[in-house]
Design a protein around this motif. Sequence first.
Motif, PDB file in Angstrom:
ATOM      1  N   TYR A   1      20.055 -16.739   7.892  1.00 48.50           N
ATOM      2  CA  TYR A   1      19.667 -17.571   9.033  1.00 48.50           C
ATOM      3  C   TYR A   1      18.178 -17.489   9.303  1.00 48.50           C
ATOM      4  CZ  TYR A   1      24.645 -17.199   9.962  1.00 48.50           C
ATOM      5  OH  TYR A   1      26.005 -17.233   9.846  1.00 48.50           O
ATOM      6  N   THR A   2      17.709 -18.509  10.000  1.00 47.14           N
ATOM      7  CA  THR A   2      16.383 -18.444  10.581  1.00 47.14           C
ATOM      8  C   THR A   2      16.552 -17.779  11.945  1.00 47.14           C
ATOM      9  OG1 THR A   2      15.901 -20.557   9.561  1.00 47.14           O
ATOM     10  CG2 THR A   2      14.412 -19.817  11.306  1.00 47.14           C
ATOM     11  N   ILE A   3      15.788 -16.735  12.203  1.00 52.04           N
ATOM     12  CA  ILE A   3      15.987 -16.008  13.457  1.00 52.04           C
ATOM     13  C   ILE A   3      14.698 -15.987  14.281  1.00 52.04           C
ATOM     14  CG2 ILE A   3      16.519 -13.752  14.456  1.00 52.04           C
ATOM     15  CD1 ILE A   3      18.386 -13.275  12.154  1.00 52.04           C
ATOM     16  N   VAL A   4      14.860 -16.292  15.557  1.00 56.09           N
ATOM     17  CA  VAL A   4      13.743 -16.160  16.487  1.00 56.09           C
ATOM     18  C   VAL A   4      14.170 -15.176  17.561  1.00 56.09           C
ATOM     19  CG1 VAL A   4      12.137 -17.353  18.014  1.00 56.09           C
ATOM     20  CG2 VAL A   4      13.163 -18.579  16.096  1.00 56.09           C
ATOM     21  N   ILE A   5      13.402 -14.126  17.752  1.00 59.44           N
ATOM     22  CA  ILE A   5      13.812 -13.086  18.699  1.00 59.44           C
ATOM     23  C   ILE A   5      12.695 -12.806  19.695  1.00 59.44           C
ATOM     24  CG2 ILE A   5      13.124 -11.264  17.058  1.00 59.44           C
ATOM     25  CD1 ILE A   5      15.393  -9.558  18.183  1.00 59.44           C
ATOM     26  N   VAL A   6      13.048 -12.838  20.975  1.00 50.85           N
ATOM     27  CA  VAL A   6      12.098 -12.474  22.024  1.00 50.85           C
ATOM     28  C   VAL A   6      12.294 -10.995  22.330  1.00 50.85           C
ATOM     29  CG1 VAL A   6      11.514 -12.765  24.455  1.00 50.85           C
ATOM     30  CG2 VAL A   6      12.071 -14.754  23.069  1.00 50.85           C
ATOM     31  N   THR A   7      11.222 -10.257  22.420  1.00 50.36           N
ATOM     32  CA  THR A   7      11.384  -8.842  22.759  1.00 50.36           C
ATOM     33  C   THR A   7      10.177  -8.322  23.531  1.00 50.36           C
ATOM     34  OG1 THR A   7      11.681  -6.625  21.876  1.00 50.36           O
ATOM     35  CG2 THR A   7      10.487  -8.160  20.500  1.00 50.36           C
ATOM     36  N   HIS A   8      10.452  -7.323  24.374  1.00 54.33           N
ATOM     37  CA  HIS A   8       9.374  -6.638  25.084  1.00 54.33           C
ATOM     38  C   HIS A   8       9.006  -5.347  24.384  1.00 54.33           C
ATOM     39  CE1 HIS A   8       8.476  -8.848  28.681  1.00 54.33           C
ATOM     40  NE2 HIS A   8       9.756  -9.136  28.830  1.00 54.33           N
ATOM     41  N   ASN A   9       9.741  -5.058  23.322  1.00 56.60           N
ATOM     42  CA  ASN A   9       9.587  -3.785  22.657  1.00 56.60           C
ATOM     43  C   ASN A   9       8.738  -3.974  21.403  1.00 56.60           C
ATOM     44  OD1 ASN A   9      10.007  -1.586  20.976  1.00 56.60           O
ATOM     45  ND2 ASN A   9      12.034  -1.174  21.863  1.00 56.60           N
ATOM     46  N   MET A  10       7.507  -3.469  21.463  1.00 57.26           N
ATOM     47  CA  MET A  10       6.561  -3.664  20.351  1.00 57.26           C
ATOM     48  C   MET A  10       7.097  -3.101  19.043  1.00 57.26           C
ATOM     49  SD  MET A  10       4.137  -5.221  21.597  1.00 57.26           S
ATOM     50  CE  MET A  10       4.639  -5.808  23.167  1.00 57.26           C
ATOM     51  N   GLN A  11       7.671  -1.871  19.152  1.00 56.54           N
ATOM     52  CA  GLN A  11       8.192  -1.260  17.929  1.00 56.54           C
ATOM     53  C   GLN A  11       9.273  -2.122  17.320  1.00 56.54           C
ATOM     54  OE1 GLN A  11       7.813   0.423  20.744  1.00 56.54           O
ATOM     55  NE2 GLN A  11       6.460   2.152  20.307  1.00 56.54           N
ATOM     56  N   GLN A  12      10.085  -2.693  18.222  1.00 57.26           N
ATOM     57  CA  GLN A  12      11.160  -3.543  17.715  1.00 57.26           C
ATOM     58  C   GLN A  12      10.578  -4.759  16.986  1.00 57.26           C
ATOM     59  OE1 GLN A  12      13.868  -5.786  20.502  1.00 57.26           O
ATOM     60  NE2 GLN A  12      15.309  -4.481  19.412  1.00 57.26           N
ATOM     61  N   ALA A  13       9.594  -5.386  17.587  1.00 63.11           N
ATOM     62  CA  ALA A  13       8.971  -6.534  16.933  1.00 63.11           C
ATOM     63  C   ALA A  13       8.422  -6.115  15.581  1.00 63.11           C
ATOM     64  CB  ALA A  13       7.862  -7.101  17.816  1.00 63.11           C
ATOM     65  N   ALA A  14       7.761  -4.961  15.550  1.00 64.53           N
ATOM     66  CA  ALA A  14       7.173  -4.493  14.304  1.00 64.53           C
ATOM     67  C   ALA A  14       8.253  -4.185  13.264  1.00 64.53           C
ATOM     68  CB  ALA A  14       6.322  -3.249  14.567  1.00 64.53           C
TER      69      ALA A  14
END
Lengths: 345, 259
Positions: free
Chosen positions: B199-212
């Motif tokens: 899938y193409t995934i777009v995720i919003v997060t406040h967690n920098m480590q998670q984004a990384a």
Amino acid sequence: MENHVTATQNAEPKPGRSGASSAADTTSTAGAAALPRTGSSGRLGNRIFAGLSTGSGVLILVILAAVAAFLLYRAWPALTAGADTFAEVDFMSGRGLWAWVAPLVFGTVLSSVLALVVAVPLSIGIALFISHYAPRRLAQLLGYVIDLLAAIPSVIFGLWGIQWLMPLVSPVFTWLSTRLGFIPLFAGYQAPARNIMTAGLVLAVMILPIITATIREVFLQTPRLHEEASLALGATRWEMIRQAVLPFGRSGIISAAMLGLGRALGETMAVLMVLSPGYAINLFLLQPGQHQSIAANIASHLPEAGSTGVDALIASGLILFAVTFGVNLIARWVINRRAEFSGAN
Amino acid sequence: MSKRIDISDLNVYYGDFLAVEGVHMSIEPRSVTALIGPSGCGKSTFLRTLNRMHEVIPGARVTGKAVMDGQDLYAPDIDPVEVRRQVGMVFQRPNPFPTMSIADNVLAGVKLNNRRISKAAADELVERSLTGANLWNEVKDRLEKPGSSLSGGQQQRLCIARAIAVQPQVLLMDEPCSALDPISTLAIEELVHELKNDYTIVIVTHNMQQAARVSDRTGFFNIEGTGKPGRLIEMDDTTTMFSSPAQQATEDYISGRFG
Ligand SMILES: Nc1ncnc2c1ncn2[C@@H]1O[C@H](COP(=O)(O)OP(=O)(O)OP(=O)(O)O)[C@@H](O)[C@H]1O
Ligand SMILES: [Mg+2]
């Protein structure tokens, strides 16, 4: 019983809650600064409120018990009497208590069920329109109108039924009876429409406001989260309503229907005015002179009844009480059966 | 089974209030795009425009373009219902239907539009979706229990199973882990990593480590002040964004100097 309960309520805090609360009361009156004033008055307010709410809860139970006791006490002679006791009572035309009451119970339940069958789907529709389709202004206006409808006295509904509804439904009933008369339900219609169907329709209009208002509240409380979950899956608005709103409101719909049913079961005036009474047990919905409801029957016979007659009427009142109670129990049971899936957790 | 989305010059309004302004963005297929930024900068608002969920909010509207594999998502002849079937969404708070069993929750999207599926196909789909969401082993013995009987983390994975059961092209996730403990969070991150194969995934997060950790590309939204619209400040490969961002604001935000 009442005395006993209130006595324990009053006595309980002193020995039970140890010294803390009573100490707070005495210190604050003595002016000592050991405990802040707001604390003790808050605690006092809390106790007053707790006492009041417990008191009213108990009061409701006591009143209910008193009504039941009164009915049972007054109905007892009639309930235990032999069939010949009632020979002198005109309106029972020689029948024993049970043979006399059975068709009344049937008529009561039949008219109320007819009312529910008409009113509940209509109410769900109106409530859905108000909560999910109508623009806000219109929704508010409709809400007011529905609430106003609830304030109309039942005599007015009776008059309305006779003057307006009867002429309106008469051609429909004629059509039903001639075309579909082979179905017993619709057989043998005679004008004017003083039959159980008309009574059911008037009752339906009467209970519509309370049912609609209750269901609307429930629908408005559907969590936005669940509505959005459904829409995000690609549900149309109607699919969202079927998937999120209706299941969530299910127990509320049942409660609302029971509220309406309770009112329909006990409704006197409108039935008395609209229905031409009879004492049969059958499903000829369009024939006059077939059915009668308990409440209307009491109202129409009480003025001329002798003491035995009054006993019999009160016994029928007790049975109405029992029917209403039973209906509520069944509703509770239906709601609780699927409590796990209710969305309350 | 995964499409790209190209967004150009997108503005989002709530009534007269311009909430998000001038977004240009390309979302690559079979990749994870993370959106970060301070609270109130319009990440959720932007995300909802990708499956037209913004239309559910009275007064919300967009101008600009969002094109999914050549198809303009806002074209007048496109039914939002159709868009949402292709672009699934997982919300911040787990929201399984409490009135449905676990299995029915998974099938909720599939049963829409009066589609009928056989019992066998349904069972197979439930197992496949729950396995895809790493939840099958935990719930396979209680599929008939209500969805709300699960823990928060399990509920969120159930919602992911429900979203992937309809086989969307794109999966949008709005802070899917913000209500979860670290272990459930890790489970979801692993899941995101697996899901990007399909899938193409777009995720919003406040967690920098998670984004990384989970994303291939990262977009940084910011807002100049209250009442001002949010903007996409910078977007790049995640490694670049976290090591040498082009904008000072991005660096400040990522290193925790504000926001
Ligand atoms: N339903 C709404 N109606 C009006 N304004 C809204 C609505 N939802 C959000 N907004 C406004 O739009 C702006 C962006 O909000 P949004 O929820 O998209 O921010 P966000 O980046 O997701 O924040 P967070 O990280 O806290 O979730 C905010 O100013 C917010 O007040
Ligand atoms: Mg948000």
